[in-house]
Design an enzyme around this catalytic site. Structure first.
Site, PDB file in Angstrom:
ATOM      1  NE  ARG A 146      -3.487  -2.245   2.890  1.00  0.00           N
ATOM      2  CZ  ARG A 146      -3.182  -3.359   3.528  1.00  0.00           C
ATOM      3  NH1 ARG A 146      -1.961  -3.503   4.059  1.00  0.00           N
ATOM      4  NH2 ARG A 146      -4.069  -4.335   3.664  1.00  0.00           N
ATOM      5  CE  LYS A 170      -6.444  -0.774   4.868  1.00  0.00           C
ATOM      6  NZ  LYS A 170      -7.741  -0.949   4.173  1.00  0.00           N
ATOM      7  CG  HIS A 241      -4.956   0.532  -3.656  1.00  0.00           C
ATOM      8  ND1 HIS A 241      -4.203   0.596  -2.495  1.00  0.00           N
ATOM      9  CD2 HIS A 241      -5.837  -0.476  -3.443  1.00  0.00           C
ATOM     10  CE1 HIS A 241      -4.626  -0.311  -1.632  1.00  0.00           C
ATOM     11  NE2 HIS A 241      -5.615  -0.985  -2.191  1.00  0.00           N
ATOM     12  NE  ARG A 244      -3.250  -3.705  -1.306  1.00  0.00           N
ATOM     13  CZ  ARG A 244      -2.679  -4.451  -0.348  1.00  0.00           C
ATOM     14  NH1 ARG A 244      -1.372  -4.548  -0.300  1.00  0.00           N
ATOM     15  NH2 ARG A 244      -3.407  -5.100   0.539  1.00  0.00           N
ATOM     16  CG  HIS A 267      -6.315  -8.789   1.538  1.00  0.00           C
ATOM     17  ND1 HIS A 267      -6.528  -9.191   0.232  1.00  0.00           N
ATOM     18  CD2 HIS A 267      -6.134  -7.445   1.481  1.00  0.00           C
ATOM     19  CE1 HIS A 267      -6.466  -8.143  -0.564  1.00  0.00           C
ATOM     20  NE2 HIS A 267      -6.232  -7.081   0.161  1.00  0.00           N
ATOM     21  CE1 TYR A 276      -6.538  -7.051  -6.675  1.00  0.00           C
ATOM     22  CE2 TYR A 276      -6.612  -8.165  -4.561  1.00  0.00           C
ATOM     23  CZ  TYR A 276      -6.471  -7.003  -5.308  1.00  0.00           C
ATOM     24  OH  TYR A 276      -6.273  -5.807  -4.671  1.00  0.00           O
TER      25      TYR A 276
END
Length: 295
Positions: A146, A170, A241, A244, A267, A276
């Site tokens: 990110r 995150k 992004h 990514r 994730h 994806y």
């Protein structure tokens, strides 16, 4: 009401350990909510009932706010009122019977491999800034980081001799990511020929620096990417992004396991990664239609 919100934001930062970006997101949602409450003469959160919340959300919809913004706003309010209930600021939670709108799922824009190559070659690597920009693009495409993770990388996070880096994603989750040989080459070139010129007489632990020798910002990467996309002749709506998304899609197309991609991207839920696979199928269909004589 403003003081209560400030206490809540302090709780999120200190007690929950949420990132600055996440706290800023909650702050923005709650500030918009308070503006609405004051416009409608509310003076206390304890006055609010379910109907007042639904009226606010209907207004947000009428203002044509994006579905994702409304979903996030509901989540912010739900957690905020849970906090108020726990702190005895309210006796009943008006969010209890409020349903969270279904989040619309849009397939993100992805660069083709040819477009990636054109983009990577746009920086002028005869300059310190150009070497830095090439290293950033190569790194983002090689790792799927990110943009917030890129700007917060420190020299100590790099282990180029073994082709690895450490990042904090995150939820303050740490992960180790492999770096490809090409990205390692450009990072080393930047460390040797670009970063010292940008650093000048200053000292910094951050990997990527701006012209003044300070930490590069998210806005700086966005601004530079817009210029690079234009130079590459790419007409798609590209953001940091997008690299990514392209990273994840391309390695899945080449046979990577979905669980591995989940780990690389950081994730928490594999359902986030599954988008994806839809991208890969869409591209597969497009290639079939372009190449099969009876498509």
């Amino acid at each position: 009401m403003n003081d209560i919100v400030e206490d809540y934001l302090h709780f999120l930062t200190v007690e929950r350990g949420l990132s600055d970006n996440t706290v800023a997101s909650y702050k923005n949602d709650l500030e918009q909510f308070i503006i609405y409450l004051k416009e409608h003469n509310f003076t206390s959160f304890a006055q609010l009932q379910r109907a007042d919340i639904t009226d606010y959300l209907h207004q947000e919809t009428a203002l044509k706010k994006a579905n994702s913004s409304i979903v996030r706003s509901v989540t912010s309010l739900r957690r905020f009122f849970q906090y108020l209930l726990h702190e005895n600021q309210i006796t009943t939670d008006p969010m209890l019977l409020i349903d969270t709108p279904k989040k619309e799922r849009h397939l993100p824009e992805v660069l083709s491999r040819n477009e990636v190559e054109r983009l990577l070659e746009t920086p002028n690597t005869g300059t310190a800034l150009g070497i830095r920009d090439r290293a950033i693009l190569e790194l983002m495409y090689a790792t799927g980081l990110r943009v917030s993770e890129v700007i917060n990388l420190r020299l100590a996070d790099l282990h180029t001799t073994v082709g690895l880096l450490k990042t904090i994603g995150k939820g303050q989750k740490e992960r180790i990511i492999p770096i490809g040989d090409t990205a390692v080459y450009w990072i080393n070139s930047y460390l040797e020929n670009g970063r010292p010129k940008l650093l000048k007489q200053k000292r910094s632990d951050f990997l990527f620096l701006n012209f003044h020798g300070n930490q590069l910002t998210r806005q700086g990467i966005w601004k530079n990417l817009k210029i690079q996309v234009q130079k590459a002749g790419i007409t798609k709506n590209i953001t940091p992004h997008t690299l990514r998304h392209s990273f994840a899609t391309h390695i899945l197309e080449n046979g990577a396991d979905l669980r591995i991609v989940q780990e690389l991207l950081g994730h928490a839920d594999i359902s986030t990664t599954q988008i994806y696979t839809h991208l890969s199928k869409r591209r597969l269909s497009a290639i079939y239609e372009q190449t099969h004589p009876r498509a």
